[in-house]
Motif scaffolding. Structure first.
Motif, PDB file in Angstrom:
ATOM      1  N   SER A 202       0.927  -1.297   0.047  1.00  0.00           N
ATOM      2  CA  SER A 202      -0.007  -0.057   0.081  1.00  0.00           C
ATOM      3  C   SER A 202       0.792   1.179   0.121  1.00  0.00           C
ATOM      4  O   SER A 202       0.513   2.169  -0.651  1.00  0.00           O
TER       5      SER A 202
ATOM      6  N   CYS B 247       3.039   1.797 -15.561  1.00  0.00           N
ATOM      7  CA  CYS B 247       2.210   1.676 -14.314  1.00  0.00           C
ATOM      8  C   CYS B 247       2.021   0.118 -14.060  1.00  0.00           C
ATOM      9  O   CYS B 247       2.004  -0.430 -12.892  1.00  0.00           O
TER      10      CYS B 247
ATOM     11  N   GLU C 111       3.179  -2.054 -11.084  1.00  0.00           N
ATOM     12  CA  GLU C 111       2.156  -2.821 -10.362  1.00  0.00           C
ATOM     13  C   GLU C 111       2.822  -4.461 -10.283  1.00  0.00           C
ATOM     14  O   GLU C 111       2.556  -5.068  -8.971  1.00  0.00           O
TER      15      GLU C 111
ATOM     16  N   ARG D 128       1.937   1.597  -3.559  1.00  0.00           N
ATOM     17  CA  ARG D 128       1.187   2.345  -4.404  1.00  0.00           C
ATOM     18  C   ARG D 128       0.930   3.841  -4.123  1.00  0.00           C
ATOM     19  O   ARG D 128       0.992   4.487  -5.109  1.00  0.00           O
TER      20      ARG D 128
END
Length: 264
Positions: free
Chosen positions: A64, A96, A100, A67
């Protein structure tokens, strides 16, 4: 008579501290000072305190956090694992989706990993070795440039180094002087002010950006392959140079200036 430590892991584990406890002569940083290489977050904190230019960065410890931090950075970005990774802990992330995929896989395998997310810098890279002795007596070597990416056209992953040459003609003497005065010396001063003076080999990895030289990373030992193109340029006795530094005496050193040395 003298132990000269070649690789990073024993330095980070504290071999210098153990040798000194036993009264044995050894050249290298103690366990805490070796964190300049052993922990990228430690190195960044020293750079910040010394007001030394480096890439903008975020330090994260969870999926988290990663991100949230990525929102603050433009692509491409650079991911760096915090600890030792044998020269292979750096990834340039261009999208991105790639970011990820990387962080999901990273935190799936180890939920406590400390990751550095860093601004992508552009410009020629070069390295400066500073041999640091007692009372901050220092010998700076000729600079070197290595090539880290595998495959033609730099299209492969980063490695510990695919080849090197020295000296580096396109980096001016004025730039090298600026690096010494505005980067190396402030870092050594901060380490000393914190009660943990650095001794040993300080390898400063640099990039010459449009706004001037910035630090990419530190190593606390001779890099391979750079050492193989730098050390042959010494005109004199390496052992005596190290002994003088350890005794706090500035050696009179000469480096060859007539030819380039390549390792491919």
């Amino acid at each position: 008579d003298l132990t000269f430590v070649g690789s990073e892991e024993p330095l980070v584990l504290g071999i210098v501290d153990e040798f000194k406890k036993a009264g044995l002569k050894i050249f290298g940083p103690n366990k805490t000072a070796a964190q300049l290489e052993g922990s990228k977050s430690f190195a960044k904190s020293i750079l910040k305190e010394a007001n030394v230019p480096t890439a903008a960065f975020s330090i994260v410890r969870s999926l988290s956090e990663a991100r949230r931090a990525l929102v603050k950075h433009d692509f491409p970005v650079v991911f760096k694992l915090d600890g030792l990774a044998a020269g292979k802990g750096v990834s340039v992330i261009s999208s991105c989706k790639q970011a990820e995929d990387y962080i999901v896989n990273l935190y799936k395998n180890n939920s406590n990993t400390k990751l550095l997310i860093e601004e992508f810098m552009q410009g020629p890279e070069f390295s400066l070795f500073s041999l640091v002795g007692k009372n901050n007596t220092v010998v700076h070597t000729p600079i070197a440039q290595d090539h880290k990416r595998r495959f033609d056209g730099d299209k492969g992953p980063n490695t510990g180094g695919m080849g090197a040459y020295s000296p580096v003609a396109q980096i001016s003497f004025a730039i090298i002087e600026k690096v010494i005065k505005s980067i190396v010396e402030p870092v050594l001063k901060v380490m000393q002010d914190k009660g943990n003076p650095f001794t040993g080999v300080l390898y400063t990895g640099l990039m010459l950006t449009k706004s001037g030289p910035k630090v990419i990373e530190f190593n606390v030992r001779f890099g391979d392959p750079e050492a193989q193109v730098v050390l042959p340029q010494l005109k004199g006795d390496f052992y005596q140079m190290i002994i003088n530094l350890m005794d706090g005496r500035k050696p009179l050193i000469e480096w060859q200036k007539k030819k380039f040395i390549w390792l491919l």
